[in-house]
Design a protein around this motif. Structure first.
Motif, PDB file in Angstrom:
ATOM      1  N   HIS A 134       0.814  -1.218   0.000  1.00 21.49           N
ATOM      2  CA  HIS A 134       0.000   0.000   0.000  1.00 21.49           C
ATOM      3  C   HIS A 134       0.852   1.276   0.000  1.00 21.49           C
ATOM      4  O   HIS A 134       0.321   2.368  -0.089  1.00 21.49           O
ATOM      5  CB  HIS A 134      -0.942   0.001   1.197  1.00 21.49           C
ATOM      6  N   GLY A 135       2.169   1.119   0.104  1.00 24.35           N
ATOM      7  CA  GLY A 135       3.047   2.297   0.064  1.00 24.35           C
ATOM      8  C   GLY A 135       2.952   3.119   1.337  1.00 24.35           C
ATOM      9  O   GLY A 135       2.621   4.308   1.300  1.00 24.35           O
ATOM     10  N   ILE A 136       3.297   2.518   2.471  1.00 27.46           N
ATOM     11  CA  ILE A 136       3.138   3.157   3.785  1.00 27.46           C
ATOM     12  C   ILE A 136       4.151   4.286   3.946  1.00 27.46           C
ATOM     13  O   ILE A 136       5.357   4.094   3.776  1.00 27.46           O
ATOM     14  CB  ILE A 136       3.330   2.115   4.905  1.00 27.46           C
ATOM     15  N   ASP A 137       3.667   5.468   4.292  1.00 29.00           N
ATOM     16  CA  ASP A 137       4.527   6.632   4.420  1.00 29.00           C
ATOM     17  C   ASP A 137       4.104   7.449   5.631  1.00 29.00           C
ATOM     18  O   ASP A 137       2.934   7.450   6.026  1.00 29.00           O
ATOM     19  CB  ASP A 137       4.418   7.496   3.157  1.00 29.00           C
ATOM     20  N   PHE A 138       5.063   8.147   6.216  1.00 30.84           N
ATOM     21  CA  PHE A 138       4.778   9.120   7.272  1.00 30.84           C
ATOM     22  C   PHE A 138       4.749  10.505   6.651  1.00 30.84           C
ATOM     23  O   PHE A 138       5.352  10.743   5.588  1.00 30.84           O
ATOM     24  CB  PHE A 138       5.830   9.049   8.384  1.00 30.84           C
ATOM     25  N   LEU A 186      -2.287   3.708  -2.812  1.00 31.22           N
ATOM     26  CA  LEU A 186      -3.744   3.747  -2.950  1.00 31.22           C
ATOM     27  C   LEU A 186      -4.258   5.118  -3.382  1.00 31.22           C
ATOM     28  O   LEU A 186      -5.352   5.227  -3.941  1.00 31.22           O
ATOM     29  CB  LEU A 186      -4.406   3.354  -1.625  1.00 31.22           C
ATOM     30  N   ILE A 187      -3.493   6.172  -3.111  1.00 32.64           N
ATOM     31  CA  ILE A 187      -3.968   7.538  -3.347  1.00 32.64           C
ATOM     32  C   ILE A 187      -4.204   7.851  -4.825  1.00 32.64           C
ATOM     33  O   ILE A 187      -5.246   8.435  -5.174  1.00 32.64           O
ATOM     34  CB  ILE A 187      -3.003   8.551  -2.707  1.00 32.64           C
ATOM     35  N   PRO A 188      -3.300   7.493  -5.752  1.00 34.71           N
ATOM     36  CA  PRO A 188      -3.519   7.891  -7.151  1.00 34.71           C
ATOM     37  C   PRO A 188      -4.837   7.414  -7.737  1.00 34.71           C
ATOM     38  O   PRO A 188      -5.535   8.180  -8.418  1.00 34.71           O
ATOM     39  CB  PRO A 188      -2.320   7.265  -7.880  1.00 34.71           C
ATOM     40  N   ASN A 189      -5.194   6.154  -7.499  1.00 37.41           N
ATOM     41  CA  ASN A 189      -6.457   5.641  -8.046  1.00 37.41           C
ATOM     42  C   ASN A 189      -7.656   6.363  -7.457  1.00 37.41           C
ATOM     43  O   ASN A 189      -8.649   6.610  -8.153  1.00 37.41           O
ATOM     44  CB  ASN A 189      -6.576   4.139  -7.797  1.00 37.41           C
ATOM     45  N   GLU A 190      -7.566   6.721  -6.173  1.00 34.23           N
ATOM     46  CA  GLU A 190      -8.674   7.457  -5.560  1.00 34.23           C
ATOM     47  C   GLU A 190      -8.792   8.859  -6.159  1.00 34.23           C
ATOM     48  O   GLU A 190      -9.898   9.335  -6.439  1.00 34.23           O
ATOM     49  CB  GLU A 190      -8.484   7.540  -4.046  1.00 34.23           C
ATOM     50  N   LEU A 191      -7.657   9.520  -6.365  1.00 34.77           N
ATOM     51  CA  LEU A 191      -7.685  10.864  -6.926  1.00 34.77           C
ATOM     52  C   LEU A 191      -8.200  10.874  -8.360  1.00 34.77           C
ATOM     53  O   LEU A 191      -8.859  11.829  -8.788  1.00 34.77           O
ATOM     54  CB  LEU A 191      -6.287  11.486  -6.872  1.00 34.77           C
ATOM     55  N   ARG A 192      -7.904   9.798  -9.090  1.00 30.81           N
ATOM     56  CA  ARG A 192      -8.376   9.735 -10.475  1.00 30.81           C
ATOM     57  C   ARG A 192      -9.896   9.684 -10.568  1.00 30.81           C
ATOM     58  O   ARG A 192     -10.475  10.014 -11.604  1.00 30.81           O
ATOM     59  CB  ARG A 192      -7.767   8.518 -11.186  1.00 30.81           C
ATOM     60  N   LYS A 193     -10.535   9.279  -9.486  1.00 34.59           N
ATOM     61  CA  LYS A 193     -11.999   9.261  -9.472  1.00 34.59           C
ATOM     62  C   LYS A 193     -12.579  10.668  -9.353  1.00 34.59           C
ATOM     63  O   LYS A 193     -13.776  10.866  -9.552  1.00 34.59           O
ATOM     64  CB  LYS A 193     -12.506   8.407  -8.306  1.00 34.59           C
ATOM     65  N   GLY A 194     -11.715  11.643  -8.990  1.00 38.82           N
ATOM     66  CA  GLY A 194     -12.164  13.027  -8.909  1.00 38.82           C
ATOM     67  C   GLY A 194     -13.027  13.334  -7.709  1.00 38.82           C
ATOM     68  O   GLY A 194     -13.792  14.305  -7.725  1.00 38.82           O
ATOM     69  N   PHE A 195     -12.870  12.540  -6.652  1.00 38.34           N
ATOM     70  CA  PHE A 195     -13.736  12.746  -5.486  1.00 38.34           C
ATOM     71  C   PHE A 195     -12.970  12.606  -4.175  1.00 38.34           C
ATOM     72  O   PHE A 195     -13.498  12.137  -3.190  1.00 38.34           O
ATOM     73  CB  PHE A 195     -14.894  11.745  -5.543  1.00 38.34           C
ATOM     74  N   GLY A 196     -11.684  12.980  -4.166  1.00 39.11           N
ATOM     75  CA  GLY A 196     -10.901  12.921  -2.928  1.00 39.11           C
ATOM     76  C   GLY A 196     -10.435  11.523  -2.615  1.00 39.11           C
ATOM     77  O   GLY A 196     -10.601  10.586  -3.397  1.00 39.11           O
ATOM     78  N   PHE A 197      -9.821  11.361  -1.426  1.00 38.77           N
ATOM     79  CA  PHE A 197      -9.367  10.032  -1.050  1.00 38.77           C
ATOM     80  C   PHE A 197      -9.810   9.676   0.365  1.00 38.77           C
ATOM     81  O   PHE A 197     -10.012  10.534   1.221  1.00 38.77           O
ATOM     82  CB  PHE A 197      -7.857   9.873  -1.164  1.00 38.77           C
ATOM     83  N   VAL A 198      -9.998   8.374   0.580  1.00 36.71           N
ATOM     84  CA  VAL A 198     -10.419   7.829   1.874  1.00 36.71           C
ATOM     85  C   VAL A 198      -9.478   6.694   2.279  1.00 36.71           C
ATOM     86  O   VAL A 198      -8.842   6.738   3.322  1.00 36.71           O
ATOM     87  CB  VAL A 198     -11.880   7.320   1.826  1.00 36.71           C
ATOM     88  N   ASN A 199      -9.376   5.673   1.432  1.00 34.66           N
ATOM     89  CA  ASN A 199      -8.545   4.513   1.761  1.00 34.66           C
ATOM     90  C   ASN A 199      -7.068   4.848   1.810  1.00 34.66           C
ATOM     91  O   ASN A 199      -6.291   4.171   2.493  1.00 34.66           O
ATOM     92  CB  ASN A 199      -8.769   3.397   0.745  1.00 34.66           C
ATOM     93  N   GLY A 200      -6.644   5.893   1.118  1.00 36.57           N
ATOM     94  CA  GLY A 200      -5.240   6.263   1.074  1.00 36.57           C
ATOM     95  C   GLY A 200      -4.731   6.957   2.319  1.00 36.57           C
ATOM     96  O   GLY A 200      -3.545   7.263   2.406  1.00 36.57           O
ATOM     97  N   LYS A 201      -5.602   7.205   3.262  1.00 38.42           N
ATOM     98  CA  LYS A 201      -5.202   7.859   4.506  1.00 38.42           C
ATOM     99  C   LYS A 201      -5.545   6.957   5.691  1.00 38.42           C
ATOM    100  O   LYS A 201      -6.709   6.717   5.991  1.00 38.42           O
ATOM    101  CB  LYS A 201      -5.923   9.209   4.658  1.00 38.42           C
TER     102      LYS A 201
END
Length: 336
Positions: A133-137, A175-190
């Motif tokens: 999932h690309g875990i980052d701080f 996970l963030i790029p696919n969520e952003l491509r939907k044009g409606f923000g992100f949820v799972n990426g955070k």
């Protein structure tokens, strides 16, 4: 004044913490939780301040302060709005994608609404499902407000900033790029964010709190090695007054709203992207930033995101080297 919440129920139990972070005193008779204190701040603030002054003199029934038993100062909040106030970070993101930064980004803050129902404690582990999932701080500074009127001016917004904290805004980069491509923000990426053990009133920062910015280095250690020491007051395009006013543009904010700065990011001395700490630079406040620089310079990113067992710590010291907020210090563990 410094405040913390011991783990207790869903919303913790409020304590006042000494300036040196060594002792604490129960504040339950004034307010059982930090949220309840903020709900009635004009009444509770002077009472808590009196308790704080006595504690620093060694008076009262105090006990040893143990960050390991702390929840987030606000274990859950009515609102968590995170900005992106450091345009250097935004510019690097765009440049790595071969995209231009829209002109509006320099005058109108970016901000998203994050999940605020399950913050983790400063010493709690980051629980993740998969390393893929690309875990980052993301090391940031945040403020907590009292009730903020709708359409408030930037000048007046400053008076509604009551407390300051640090945060690790945990991100799942894959996970963030696919969520952003939907044009409606992100949820799972955070994932759930982690805040510093202690929230402090702006006066505790002295001259370091200037222009609604915190002018001190934000210290990030990754796997026990220095990773970043970027100055939170440098290269901050939008100060906290601006961010609070922006958040309240079309609605009022309730007491206990948390407003974030976004990843603290500094340019290099000559306007370059900046260097690693070991190369004499100020380093970075997240892994994504060094990966963006690698992409820009070398065509691909080589620094991996976090793995299970990796550790990150985030702290800020005053001019004398004393910790102001206490330390966020946690490891990544696999969800069971």
């Amino acid at each position: 004044m410094k405040l913390a919440s011991l783990k207790h129920g869903r919303d913790g139990h409020l304590v006042v913490v000494s300036r040196d972070l060594k002792t604490a005193v129960d504040a339950g008779e004034i307010a059982p939780t930090l949220q309840s204190a903020l709900d009635n701040w004009e009444v509770t603030e002077p009472l808590l301040q009196t308790l704080y002054d006595r504690l620093n003199k060694g008076e009262g029934d105090y006990f040893t302060f143990v960050p390991e038993v702390c929840a987030s100062p606000l274990p859950r909040a009515y609102q968590w709005l995170d900005g992106s106030a450091y345009i250097n970070h935004v510019e690097l993101v765009r440049k790595a994608r071969n995209a231009e930064v829209p002109e509006s980004f320099y005058v109108d803050p970016l901000m998203y609404q994050g999940g605020s129902d399950t913050f983790i404690g400063p010493m709690d582990p980051i629980i993740a499902v998969s390393e893929d999932h690309g875990i980052d701080f993301e090391a940031e500074v945040v403020v907590i407000t009292d009730d903020v009127p709708m359409d408030i001016s930037e000048r007046k917004a400053k008076d509604h900033i009551k407390l300051i904290m640090l945060v690790d805004d945990v991100s799942l980069r894959a996970l963030i790029p696919n969520e952003l491509r939907k044009g409606f923000g992100f949820v799972n990426g955070k994932a759930s964010s982690a805040f510093s053990p202690v929230a402090v009133t702006p006066d505790e920062l002295g001259k370091a709190w200037k222009g609604s910015k915190v002018h001190l280095p934000l210290l990030v250690n990754y796997n026990d090695k220095p990773f970043g020491k970027t100055n939170a007051g440098v290269d901050m395009t939008f100060n906290f007054s601006k961010l609070v006013a922006h958040a309240a543009k079309t609605r009022q904010l309730c007491a206990g709203s948390i407003i974030g700065s976004g990843t603290v990011s500094n340019q290099g001395k000559d306007g370059d992207p900046g260097k690693k700490v070991e190369d004499g630079g100020l380093g970075y406040s997240c892994i994504a930033e060094i990966r963006m620089i690698e992409t820009i310079q070398n065509g691909k990113a080589t620094t991996p995101f976090m793995k299970f067992g990796d550790r990150v710590s985030i702290e800020m010291n005053d001019k004398s080297g004393n910790s102001i907020f206490g330390k966020i210090d946690h490891i990544v563990v696999k969800n069971k």
